[in-house]
Write a protein that holds these residues in place. Structure first.
Motif, short mmCIF file in Angstrom:
data_model
loop_
_atom_site.label_atom_id
_atom_site.label_comp_id
_atom_site.label_asym_id
_atom_site.label_seq_id
_atom_site.Cartn_x
_atom_site.Cartn_y
_atom_site.Cartn_z
N GLY A 98 35.15 -90.30 51.98
CA GLY A 98 34.07 -89.41 51.30
C GLY A 98 33.94 -88.14 52.22
O GLY A 98 34.50 -87.85 53.22
N THR A 99 33.30 -87.27 51.62
CA THR A 99 32.92 -85.89 52.33
C THR A 99 31.73 -85.79 52.78
O THR A 99 31.29 -84.71 53.78
N GLN A 100 30.72 -86.52 52.74
CA GLN A 100 29.45 -86.42 53.24
C GLN A 100 28.93 -85.24 52.90
O GLN A 100 27.96 -84.62 53.57
N ASN A 101 29.45 -84.59 51.73
CA ASN A 101 28.69 -83.24 51.23
C ASN A 101 27.55 -83.53 50.53
O ASN A 101 27.64 -83.47 49.27
N ILE A 102 26.44 -83.85 50.85
CA ILE A 102 25.21 -84.17 50.23
C ILE A 102 24.05 -83.57 50.71
O ILE A 102 23.88 -83.12 52.09
N CYS A 103 23.28 -83.04 49.79
CA CYS A 103 22.07 -82.25 50.04
C CYS A 103 20.98 -82.83 49.18
O CYS A 103 20.97 -83.13 48.30
N CYS A 104 19.90 -83.08 50.13
CA CYS A 104 18.82 -83.94 49.72
C CYS A 104 17.75 -83.12 49.89
O CYS A 104 17.36 -82.43 50.78
N VAL A 105 16.70 -82.96 48.77
CA VAL A 105 15.72 -82.22 48.62
C VAL A 105 14.63 -83.04 48.37
O VAL A 105 14.45 -83.91 47.72
N GLY A 106 13.68 -82.98 49.33
CA GLY A 106 12.49 -83.75 49.26
C GLY A 106 11.14 -83.46 50.37
O GLY A 106 11.34 -82.61 51.04
N ASP A 107 10.17 -83.97 49.93
CA ASP A 107 8.94 -83.89 50.97
C ASP A 107 8.45 -85.30 51.40
O ASP A 107 7.83 -85.85 50.37
N ASP A 108 8.38 -85.63 52.53
CA ASP A 108 8.00 -86.96 53.16
C ASP A 108 6.59 -87.02 52.71
O ASP A 108 6.00 -88.09 52.44
N ASP A 109 5.73 -85.78 52.67
CA ASP A 109 4.41 -85.97 52.66
C ASP A 109 4.06 -86.14 51.15
O ASP A 109 2.71 -86.27 50.79
N GLN A 110 5.04 -86.13 50.13
CA GLN A 110 4.73 -86.14 48.87
C GLN A 110 5.43 -87.67 48.17
O GLN A 110 5.53 -87.57 47.02
N SER A 111 5.52 -88.61 49.10
CA SER A 111 6.04 -89.93 48.66
C SER A 111 5.08 -90.58 47.90
O SER A 111 4.14 -91.08 48.50
N ILE A 112 4.95 -90.67 46.71
CA ILE A 112 3.81 -91.40 45.95
C ILE A 112 4.13 -92.55 45.03
O ILE A 112 3.55 -93.21 44.31
N TYR A 113 5.43 -93.10 45.15
CA TYR A 113 6.10 -94.02 44.35
C TYR A 113 6.51 -95.33 44.97
O TYR A 113 7.27 -96.01 44.75
N GLY A 114 5.88 -95.46 46.15
CA GLY A 114 5.96 -96.79 46.91
C GLY A 114 5.62 -98.16 46.18
O GLY A 114 6.26 -99.09 46.26
N TRP A 115 4.60 -97.73 45.16
CA TRP A 115 4.38 -99.11 44.27
C TRP A 115 5.47 -99.32 43.39
O TRP A 115 5.42 -100.46 42.94
N ARG A 116 6.40 -98.49 43.32
CA ARG A 116 7.61 -98.91 42.30
C ARG A 116 8.96 -99.08 42.97
O ARG A 116 10.09 -99.07 42.56
N GLY A 117 8.87 -99.27 44.29
CA GLY A 117 9.93 -99.32 45.34
C GLY A 117 10.63 -98.12 46.01
O GLY A 117 11.46 -98.48 46.89
N ALA A 118 9.75 -96.98 45.90
CA ALA A 118 10.42 -95.95 46.73
C ALA A 118 10.05 -96.34 48.14
O ALA A 118 9.37 -96.71 48.54
N GLU A 119 11.13 -95.68 48.89
CA GLU A 119 11.09 -95.97 50.32
C GLU A 119 11.08 -94.68 50.92
O GLU A 119 12.33 -94.18 51.08
#
Length: 195
Positions: A98-119
Motif C-alpha cells: 500500500g502507499t498510505q496516500n490517503i487524504c481525509c477531509v472532515g470536521d470532528d465537531d460536525q459528526s452527526i451520524y452516530g445514530w447510524r454507526g458513524a464513529e
C-alpha cells in the motif's frame, strides 16, 4: 422455507407482526439475501473486508493497491467501523504494497451520524492510524461573521474528545446575535418572516 412464494406484504407481516427478536429477523433477512444472490451496502463492505483480510486473497488486495494509489475521503467524521477498516486495508502500508496516500477531509465537531454507526473516533485517531499523516486545520470561514464564529466556538468547545480549532473570518464582526425563545418551528418561521 418461509420466503419462498411469499409476497412482500406477507413477509412484512411475518417480520413486523411477530414476536421475533432482531437476531432472528436478521438471520431470515440474510438467508433470503443469499437465496436471491443479493447483498446490501453493509454486506458489501463486510464482504470486501473479509476478502482483503484473507491471506489467500493477497493478490486481490495487491491489485487494489496498484489501482488506487491515492485515496480521498470526504466527511471522514461520518465513517463507520466497516468503512474505516476498509480504508485502512485499501490504503495499506509500505510493508504490504500500500502507499498510505490517503487524504481525509472532515470536521470532528460536525459528526452527526452516530445514530447510524458513524464513529467520530476515526477522525480523532487519523494521525496515529496513518504513519506520517499531517493535519491541516481549515479554520478560515467564508460564510459567517466573527461574532457568529465566536458564539459557535464557545458551544463546540464543550464537545468531548475533539481536536479543536479557532474559526475566523475576514467578514468582520457582523450584527449582534439575538437569542429568542420560540414555541416551535412554525413560530420561529413566523418571527423570522416578520423581522
Amino acid at each position: 422455507l418461509f420466503f419462498k412464494q411469499k409476497t412482500a406484504y406477507e413477509i412484512h407481516e411475518r417480520l413486523v407482526g411477530s414476536e421475533m427478536c432482531i437476531r432472528d429477523r436478521y438471520r431470515l433477512y440474510q438467508h433470503r439475501m443469499r437465496e436471491i444472490n443479493a447483498c446490501d451496502f453493509g454486506d458489501l463492505m463486510l464482504h470486501i473486508i473479509t476478502i482483503f483480510k484473507d491471506p489467500a486473497n493477497a493478490a486481490v488486495l495487491a491489485d487494489y493497491h496498484r489501482k488506487f494509489k491515492y485515496l480521498l475521503v470526504d466527511e471522514y467524521q461520518d465513517t463507520n467501523v466497516a468503512q474505516y477498516l476498509w480504508l485502512r486495508l485499501l490504503a495499506g502500508n509500505k510493508d504490504n504494497g500500500g502507499t498510505q496516500n490517503i487524504c481525509c477531509v472532515g470536521d470532528d465537531d460536525q459528526s452527526i451520524y452516530g445514530w447510524r454507526g458513524a464513529e467520530v473516533g476515526n477522525i480523532l485517531r487519523f494521525e496515529k492510524d496513518f504513519d506520517g499523516a499531517k493535519m491541516v486545520r481549515l479554520e478560515q470561514n467564508y460564510r459567517s461573521t466573527n461574532r457568529i464564529l465566536r458564539a459557535a466556538g464557545s458551544v463546540i468547545a464543550n464537545n468531548d474528545g475533539r481536536l479543536g480549532k479557532t474559526l475566523w473570518s475576514e467578514a468582520g464582526d457582523g450584527e449582534k446575535i439575538i437569542v429568542k425563545g420560540l414555541w416551535d418551528g412554525k413560530a420561529e418561521a413566523r418571527w423570522i418572516g416578520e423581522e
